[in-house]
Design a protein around this motif. Structure first.
Motif, PDB file in Angstrom:
ATOM      1  N   LEU B 107      10.385 116.076   1.409  1.00  0.00           N
ATOM      2  CA  LEU B 107       9.954 117.661   1.308  1.00  0.00           C
ATOM      3  C   LEU B 107       9.973 117.909   3.126  1.00  0.00           C
ATOM      4  N   LEU B 108      10.413 119.124   3.218  1.00  0.00           N
ATOM      5  CA  LEU B 108      10.466 119.638   4.318  1.00  0.00           C
ATOM      6  C   LEU B 108       9.630 120.056   4.764  1.00  0.00           C
ATOM      7  N   ALA B 109       8.279 119.327   5.681  1.00  0.00           N
ATOM      8  CA  ALA B 109       7.084 119.488   6.316  1.00  0.00           C
ATOM      9  C   ALA B 109       6.990 120.614   6.302  1.00  0.00           C
ATOM     10  N   PRO B 110       5.986 121.861   6.325  1.00  0.00           N
ATOM     11  CA  PRO B 110       5.374 122.965   6.627  1.00  0.00           C
ATOM     12  C   PRO B 110       4.534 122.640   7.833  1.00  0.00           C
ATOM     13  N   THR B 111       3.205 121.433   7.428  1.00  0.00           N
ATOM     14  CA  THR B 111       2.742 121.190   8.539  1.00  0.00           C
ATOM     15  C   THR B 111       2.521 119.559   8.282  1.00  0.00           C
ATOM     16  N   HIS B 112       1.546 118.829   9.689  1.00  0.00           N
ATOM     17  CA  HIS B 112       2.127 118.038   9.724  1.00  0.00           C
ATOM     18  C   HIS B 112       0.625 116.941   9.744  1.00  0.00           C
ATOM     19  N   GLU B 113       0.027 118.040   9.151  1.00  0.00           N
ATOM     20  CA  GLU B 113      -1.526 117.193   9.240  1.00  0.00           C
ATOM     21  C   GLU B 113      -1.517 115.937   8.286  1.00  0.00           C
ATOM     22  N   GLU B 114      -0.786 115.169   7.231  1.00  0.00           N
ATOM     23  CA  GLU B 114      -1.278 114.153   6.680  1.00  0.00           C
ATOM     24  C   GLU B 114      -0.510 113.558   7.990  1.00  0.00           C
ATOM     25  N   GLN B 138       8.848 121.288  17.215  1.00  0.00           N
ATOM     26  CA  GLN B 138       8.546 120.625  16.078  1.00  0.00           C
ATOM     27  C   GLN B 138       9.623 121.978  15.395  1.00  0.00           C
ATOM     28  N   THR B 139      10.464 121.192  14.717  1.00  0.00           N
ATOM     29  CA  THR B 139      11.188 122.482  14.133  1.00  0.00           C
ATOM     30  C   THR B 139      10.250 122.042  12.596  1.00  0.00           C
ATOM     31  N   LYS B 140       9.516 123.421  11.711  1.00  0.00           N
ATOM     32  CA  LYS B 140       9.063 123.506  10.826  1.00  0.00           C
ATOM     33  C   LYS B 140       9.970 123.800   9.875  1.00  0.00           C
ATOM     34  N   TYR B 141       9.538 123.986   8.580  1.00  0.00           N
ATOM     35  CA  TYR B 141      10.495 124.721   6.975  1.00  0.00           C
ATOM     36  C   TYR B 141       9.029 125.223   6.151  1.00  0.00           C
ATOM     37  N   ARG B 142       9.629 126.860   5.312  1.00  0.00           N
ATOM     38  CA  ARG B 142       8.502 127.534   5.184  1.00  0.00           C
ATOM     39  C   ARG B 142       9.318 127.774   3.627  1.00  0.00           C
ATOM     40  N   ASP B 143       9.752 127.263   2.652  1.00  0.00           N
ATOM     41  CA  ASP B 143      10.607 128.455   1.863  1.00  0.00           C
ATOM     42  C   ASP B 143       9.191 129.757   0.806  1.00  0.00           C
ATOM     43  N   PRO B 147      11.896 136.696   3.885  1.00  0.00           N
ATOM     44  CA  PRO B 147      11.574 136.115   5.514  1.00  0.00           C
ATOM     45  C   PRO B 147      11.954 137.486   6.178  1.00  0.00           C
ATOM     46  N   ARG B 148      11.495 137.160   7.267  1.00  0.00           N
ATOM     47  CA  ARG B 148      11.146 139.043   7.663  1.00  0.00           C
ATOM     48  C   ARG B 148      11.417 139.558   8.981  1.00  0.00           C
ATOM     49  N   GLY B 149      12.397 140.504  10.292  1.00  0.00           N
ATOM     50  CA  GLY B 149      11.936 140.535  11.168  1.00  0.00           C
ATOM     51  C   GLY B 149      11.890 139.269  12.297  1.00  0.00           C
ATOM     52  N   GLY B 150      13.709 139.236  11.144  1.00  0.00           N
ATOM     53  CA  GLY B 150      14.501 137.754  12.445  1.00  0.00           C
ATOM     54  C   GLY B 150      13.362 136.740  12.748  1.00  0.00           C
ATOM     55  N   LEU B 151      13.114 136.234  13.950  1.00  0.00           N
ATOM     56  CA  LEU B 151      12.479 135.455  14.614  1.00  0.00           C
ATOM     57  C   LEU B 151      10.140 135.505  13.568  1.00  0.00           C
ATOM     58  N   LEU B 152      10.722 136.857  12.952  1.00  0.00           N
ATOM     59  CA  LEU B 152       9.283 137.327  12.576  1.00  0.00           C
ATOM     60  C   LEU B 152       8.336 136.490  11.815  1.00  0.00           C
ATOM     61  N   ARG B 153       9.393 136.031  10.474  1.00  0.00           N
ATOM     62  CA  ARG B 153       8.977 134.954   9.695  1.00  0.00           C
ATOM     63  C   ARG B 153      10.225 134.836   9.069  1.00  0.00           C
ATOM     64  N   GLY B 154      10.293 133.916   9.697  1.00  0.00           N
ATOM     65  CA  GLY B 154      11.410 132.893   9.039  1.00  0.00           C
ATOM     66  C   GLY B 154      11.766 131.662   8.005  1.00  0.00           C
ATOM     67  N   ARG B 155      12.286 130.711   7.665  1.00  0.00           N
ATOM     68  CA  ARG B 155      12.106 129.744   6.889  1.00  0.00           C
ATOM     69  C   ARG B 155      12.067 128.683   7.373  1.00  0.00           C
ATOM     70  N   ASP B 161       2.297 122.924  17.441  1.00  0.00           N
ATOM     71  CA  ASP B 161       1.148 122.193  16.777  1.00  0.00           C
ATOM     72  C   ASP B 161       0.278 120.949  17.200  1.00  0.00           C
ATOM     73  N   ALA B 162      -0.952 121.091  17.237  1.00  0.00           N
ATOM     74  CA  ALA B 162      -1.768 120.125  18.071  1.00  0.00           C
ATOM     75  C   ALA B 162      -2.781 119.567  16.697  1.00  0.00           C
ATOM     76  N   TYR B 163      -3.268 118.623  17.431  1.00  0.00           N
ATOM     77  CA  TYR B 163      -4.580 118.398  16.247  1.00  0.00           C
ATOM     78  C   TYR B 163      -5.692 117.184  17.661  1.00  0.00           C
ATOM     79  N   SER B 164      -6.813 118.088  16.732  1.00  0.00           N
ATOM     80  CA  SER B 164      -7.974 117.186  17.815  1.00  0.00           C
ATOM     81  C   SER B 164      -8.642 116.518  17.042  1.00  0.00           C
TER      82      SER B 164
END
Lengths: 577, 577
Positions: B107-114, B138-143, B147-155, B161-164
């Motif tokens: 998959l193209l990761a939408p987020t990287h919690e795993e 990092q670059t993220k992917y979501r199908d 998609p809307r508003g140019g950069l507002l909601r892209g694929r 992203d940060a995790y503590s």
């Protein structure tokens, strides 16, 4: 920047990691710079990311210095532009393809020629917009059959790719020369000892395609140098000099019974035993070996091709593929279907298949070769008299000691390298495909010609690690090191606090500092880790701290000197030059 | 950095681009910062890339300041970790999936919690390694379906992203508070006017999930504020106050014929016409509307659910989905299969389906509602006497003027925003899934608890453009502007040379400068382009150059002053503060 080992995400490994075959891969794993996340995909840990960013910054700087403008394309792209360029099908299994939720085809771009070309078509209109040099530093994807060597050959990797657009061949040559110089400066700053090799044969245009190879035992690319001139080329580009003309046509062809001689060795032995043609000095180089391959041309039927070459040479499939590109070849094995091709006894005379010969099989040369009958060979088979190849082909393995095609007097030596850069004059392949025309100075449309310039960024990190390590660990060139200085607190009597204080002083002076402030490991472990991580200079805050002294160590020379702690900023500044 | 418009890859557009609905999208296209490359995928042009890099640098800086360590994961990841977390199936069509040449799932990761969790499992072993704060840009992917508003909601988009990872809830709360402050500093530096809203209802833990919304008319997120206290929440998180207890059980339920009243409006009209129960003051708020939905729970059978809410309210599907998560709901429409559900005449009394009610349908309240027979309704249907819901559900549309759930005295106002950040206390969902345990201080294993902190980086660029533009073009906050000053050469009597000379002086003084040195466009075009590109201050090198004067313009205030060219470095330094 002050990095503290006590909190740094770092776990060094004492053991050699399994599955890591090359030194850079082993050391980058052991020293905690990268971790494997997927087949051919690596995670950059904090120290590794710092090195990667240093490399990236150097490339960005050098590209900017020659007028390169930075852009960034998506990696996930629709199929259409790659259909126009035919690369959607040409790439085959080598690209990752997928469909979105609507069933439309996408790919993860292996390179972006199509997008750069379309962007220039969109953004330019006249000669005033040229020349143009664009670059990006971006993640690329390639479905490698055999990812290898960690960062050396991955499936997801970072590239610096650049394309120039010029309106004349002269302008292209000028930007090509500038980029060539920029690459030399870039690799010098990265500390990469490299050789620039011709990537296409002289016949196709000399300097129009060159590879930058970082010399390394573990390199996948074999290249040749000359013992007496500056010639360097990858083996695919080596041109075999045509031997001086000899006329062997005075002797007539004779066919002899040569039972059970399907190999060159057995044939030479028999020829000498029986003194064929009155000679007992036959060698493999006197025989003509005829190798049958199947040629696969995209969009066309497979074709049988016979390649003739001196019997002391093997066919080099990489050179053969380079000679046939975009077609590829595999060894032919269906001799049952072709009774005219008598396996082990093929000769070029009267052959019913397409025939290409090594340049050494020149007109006038005579050969011992098959007679196209089982158990029979012919001598005095003369090229140009008894057979005429359709042309020559560079498919024979290049061997150390071969004559240099450039100076003619030296001989070739073989070396190995990691391809870290490739520049070439691409021409109008993509501007033709997308019909890019702009207004010329004379008011007529003109089609831009392109240059292509790539650097494997993540691969460069591995290449640096290959060239800069010793048995104790990595040893980064200053400009790419994750820090300028590594301070080790060796002791529990205030050494940690003193190390952190010294570190902050150096940070305030503009340096990047890594402090080993861990309290749960011994000084010995810290020294071992410092050598593994490979920052060029370190400061040990140890026993003599009470007297105001610390130890300054040079990882390269091994020198160690006690220095007054107050003098450290000056000593480090001096050592950084 | 000296950028020259004569060579810059830039084409400004006078016309409004088709398909660009929101101001940021229109202006970023018109001013030459981005170009569309794919559905939901954009190319960063040189000016846009400069802004993106400024934003990235600010975020990197602020993350480093709170001890964040930067890593970088691949985007292309194998299926296995996402199977362990069940996200491979939970995400459904929202992720891009593909197979490699061997047929393995990726998959193209939408987020990287795993991946963050697995990395921490790999790299840590004891309490000494905690707390830990890791981030990547990092670059993220979501199908995205839309998609809307140019950069507002892209694929394909850029995320920070940060995790503590902490070993106690207190430690998690501490790092959460630090990250919250770091986000406030980051957005302040980006020039983003924002509101922090609760993203979960107070019942679930108050501050444990908060969204940073850049206030904007074009924002997709509706959030509420209070007229008299500081309460702010996204509508999904709004808690409906339970009304004061009333006891309406004194009147008995009565069933009435109410022919042809399938809607609330027709029912209210009839009730008043016929003075049902002796009243002629019936309103929609007195009726109980019962909405039937189908609930889809991953890995379970669909279920019919009836939701009761006051007749003056609609069901808000976003709030309903938030209340049901991870299940989702759609409107039920197969009434033929459920004759017990009499469409238009459903009442909660004796209902054979699962029933949840709005908090306003509190015990003791009486309602006019369906009698579960065609053409009949009942009055005095009392909650807790005639029917008892299984529980309450927050599914009713929130309306401006609703009482504030925090202070009780104010009322809610509705605003719109762009979600630019989201922080929440994630807990042990992923450390449980991967069974991550480390050695605790007491020698026993302890399982880390996680915090999640995200910023949409490319979306932030769009949000900045939304908040910082006027009718003439963009107007970048200084810290993210593509240059510090825009010099316009207006004239052909040496102005271009003088502009370039001044530009170089300013570059040497450490500024980033854009010079409009084009010779083929008019001064008017240059001024228009300068306003469109939106750098805060410009210098016009024009007619008075001969006298040693240039014009200094402030794009924000509109002020224009003639200044001695020698004085420009000082004036600009002052204006930059």
């Amino acid at each position: 920047m002050l990095l503290r080992m006590s909190t740094l995400l770092l776990k060094t490994l004492r053991e050699e990691p399994a599955d890591a075959e090359v030194p850079s891969h082993r050391l980058l794993l052991r020293a905690g710079f990268i971790r494997r996340a997927a087949p051919g995909g690596y995670t950059w840990l904090p120290l590794g990311k710092l090195v990667l960013d240093r490399v990236t910054a150097i490339l960005r700087d050098e590209m900017g210095a020659v007028g390169g403008q930075e852009v960034a394309f998506p990696a996930l792209l629709p199929r259409e532009p790659y259909d126009v360029s035919h690369r959607w099908t040409d790439y085959g299994d080598d690209i990752f393809t997928l469909q979105d939720r609507r069933g439309n085809d996408y790919l993860l771009a292996p390179t972006h020629e199509e997008m750069f070309t379309l962007l220039v078509q969109d953004m330019t209109s006249s000669y005033r917009d040229f020349p143009l040099l664009l670059f990006q530093i971006q993640t690329k994807y390639r479905d490698e059959a055999r990812p290898r060597g960690g960062l050396l050959r991955g499936r997801e990797f970072l590239m610096k790719d650049a394309y120039s657009f010029s309106l004349s061949s002269d302008d292209l040559a000028a930007v090509y020369a500038e980029m060539r110089a920029a690459y030399q400066r870039s690799f010098a700053r990265l500390g990469l000892d490299h050789t620039i090799v011709s990537a296409v044969s002289g016949a196709m245009g000399g300097s129009a395609s060159e590879e930058f190879l970082a010399t390394s035992e573990v390199g996948e690319d074999t290249f040749v140098g000359c013992t007496s001139c500056s010639y360097a080329a990858n083996t695919e580009a080596v041109v075999t000099p045509t031997p001086p003309f000899v006329d062997a046509s005075i002797s007539l062809m004779e066919v002899h019974d040569t039972p059970e001689t399907p190999t060159i060795a057995s044939l030479v032995e028999l020829a000498n035993d029986r003194a064929l043609g009155g000679r007992t000095d036959w060698t493999a180089a006197d025989t003509l070996k005829n190798v049958v391959v199947t040629v696969h041309t995209p969009g066309a039927d497979d074709e049988v091709l016979v390649i003739g070459l001196p019997g002391d040479r093997e066919v080099d499939l990489k050179r053969l593929d380079a000679a046939l590109a975009p077609a590829t070849a595999t060894m032919f094995d269906d001799f049952a279907a072709r009774p005219d091709l008598v396996k082990g006894y093929i000769g070029p005379q009267g052959l019913k298949a397409r025939y290409l010969a090594d340049p050494r099989v020149a007109p006038g040369t005579a050969w011992l070769t098959g007679a196209n009958e089982p158990g029979r060979h012919a001598i005095n088979v003369v090229a140009g008299r008894d057979f005429t190849p359709e042309g020559t082909i560079e498919a024979a393995l290049v061997l150390a000691g071969d004559p240099c095609p450039a100076c003619g007097s030296g001989s070739l030596t073989m070396r190995r390298g990691i391809e870290i850069g490739h520049i070439f004059q691409l021409g109008r392949r993509y501007t033709d495909a997308f019909k890019v025309d702009v207004l010329g100075v004379d008011g007529k449309p003109v089609r831009p010609t392109m240059g292509s310039y790539g650097i494997g960024v993540s691969r460069a990190v591995a290449a640096i690690a290959e060239q800069h390590h010793d048995e104790r660990g990595l040893l980064w060139p200053d400009e790419v090191a994750p820090a300028d200085v590594h301070i080790v607190a060796a002791g529990k009597d205030g050494q940690v606090a003193a190390a952190l204080k010294l570190g902050q002083e150096l940070v305030d002076a503009g340096l990047r500092v890594l402090v080993d402030d861990r309290t749960n490991v011994s000084a010995g472990v810290k020294f071992t880790d410092a050598e593994l991580i490979g920052i060029g200079r370190s400061v040990v805050v140890g026993r003599r701290l009470a007297e105001g002294f610390v130890e300054f160590r040079d990882r390269r020379t091994g020198e160690r000197n006690d220095v007054a702690v107050t003098d450290i900023p000056r000593v480090i500044a001096t050592s950084l030059g």
